[in-house]
Design an enzyme around this catalytic site. Structure first.
Site, short mmCIF file in Angstrom:
data_model
loop_
_atom_site.label_atom_id
_atom_site.label_comp_id
_atom_site.label_asym_id
_atom_site.label_seq_id
_atom_site.Cartn_x
_atom_site.Cartn_y
_atom_site.Cartn_z
N ASP A 189 0.82 -1.35 0.03
CA ASP A 189 -0.09 0.18 0.34
C ASP A 189 0.70 1.44 -0.24
O ASP A 189 0.58 2.36 -0.52
CB ASP A 189 -0.83 -0.04 0.86
N SER A 248 -6.95 5.60 0.22
CA SER A 248 -7.23 4.36 -0.90
C SER A 248 -8.66 4.43 -1.43
O SER A 248 -9.55 3.86 -0.20
CB SER A 248 -6.25 3.48 -0.37
N GLN A 254 -4.32 -0.74 -7.13
CA GLN A 254 -5.19 0.28 -7.08
C GLN A 254 -5.62 1.70 -7.28
O GLN A 254 -4.92 2.57 -7.95
CB GLN A 254 -4.73 0.96 -5.32
#
Length: 297
Positions: free
Chosen positions: A216, A240, A290
């Protein structure tokens, strides 16, 4: 304890804290509690929530099965002030695959939904079309932690400075170091070596969880590069939205891995990034995608 406050945690302490953070407390009925990040303040890091949710799902499948993919949606910002509750639903236990749904909640409100697939080891056709880029090895690069500390000396006191100087259990070394305070527009591509700062237990589920945690980092930052924007400078508000991770093979997150990241698109207050993770010998062991919210502050 006083010596730790003066000198900071050792690498072994940092990795032990990370291992403890990702080691959930069972509460019965496929319900688990995830611990708080030590000394943290503000929002829950997305990688932490993903890794803990993966760990909760992992505890409900046979030991012989390992995670092959996960897909997460971030629903609300979590807080570091309290632990996270994880509830697991057993959707499938087939001959080769198991599927789990995990809902992560705080104060009765869901903050993350995760779907994860586990597979029994099997043989099949093998190929790898992706090639690892030719970049300098990590031994020739300066740690991002050192760069952040040097930048922090020029920053006023506050949460941004605390973020920059905070000791971390993972050592990131960027091939193209970021200018945190005065970035110039550049292509949305990044190459980052990373590994834990001390050895981890020799268990694949531990290394998978740590990779999920580390995956991440860097993605949304790479999406900002063409625009010359900076998180520590307060240029943008970002979060996110969703995160996908595929595990392709065995690896050790306490040995160097290369994270190759690109952002093919951004727009409509969203940024999209994707990444490939290679071992030092060039094996592709994971892929990541992502999308995040990116708004001008």
């Amino acid at each position: 304890m006083a010596s730790r406050d003066l000198k900071g945690p050792t690498p072994e302490q940092l990795v032990a804290e990370l291992s403890l953070l990702l080691d959930l407390e069972p509460r019965g009925g496929d319900r688990f509690i995830g611990r708080r990040q030590p000394d943290a303040a503000g929002r829950v890091f997305g990688g932490q929530a993903i890794a803990q949710a993966l760990g909760a799902a992992r505890r409900t499948v046979p030991d012989s099965r390992t995670a092959n993919s996960l897909h997460a949606y971030f629903l609300r910002a979590g807080t570091d002030k309290e632990p996270i509750e994880f509830r697991v639903k057993r959707d499938l236990d087939g001959k080769s695959f198991s599927n789990r749904r995990v809902v992560a909640s705080q104060q009765g409100q869901p903050i993350l939904n995760l779907l994860v697939s586990f597979q029994e080891p099997q043989d099949g056709p093998v190929h790898q079309y992706a090639r690892m880029p030719d970049v300098p090895p990590p031994e020739e690069l300066v740690s991002d932690a050192q760069i952040r500390r040097e930048v922090a000396e020029r920053m006023p006191e506050g949460l941004a400075k605390q973020f920059m100087i905070r000791s971390r259990p993972i050592d990131f070394r960027s091939v193209e170091p970021r200018d945190w305070l005065d970035p110039r527009p550049r292509p949305p591509v990044a190459h980052v070596w990373f590994r834990t700062v001390a050895p981890l237990p020799d268990h694949r589920s531990v290394h998978n969880a740590v990779l999920a945690y580390a995956s991440d980092f860097q993605l949304l930052s790479t999406a900002l590069q063409p625009h010359g924007l900076s998180f520590p400078r307060g240029d943008v508000k970002a979060a996110s939205l969703d995160h996908a991770l595929w595990f392709h093979g065995e690896f050790s997150t306490d040995d160097w891995l290369l994270y190759v990241i690109e952002s093919p698109w951004s727009g409509m207050a969203r940024g999209y990034g994707r990444g490939q993770i290679f071992t030092r010998d060039g094996r592709l062991v994971a892929s990541v995608a992502q999308e995040g919210m990116v708004r001008l502050a």
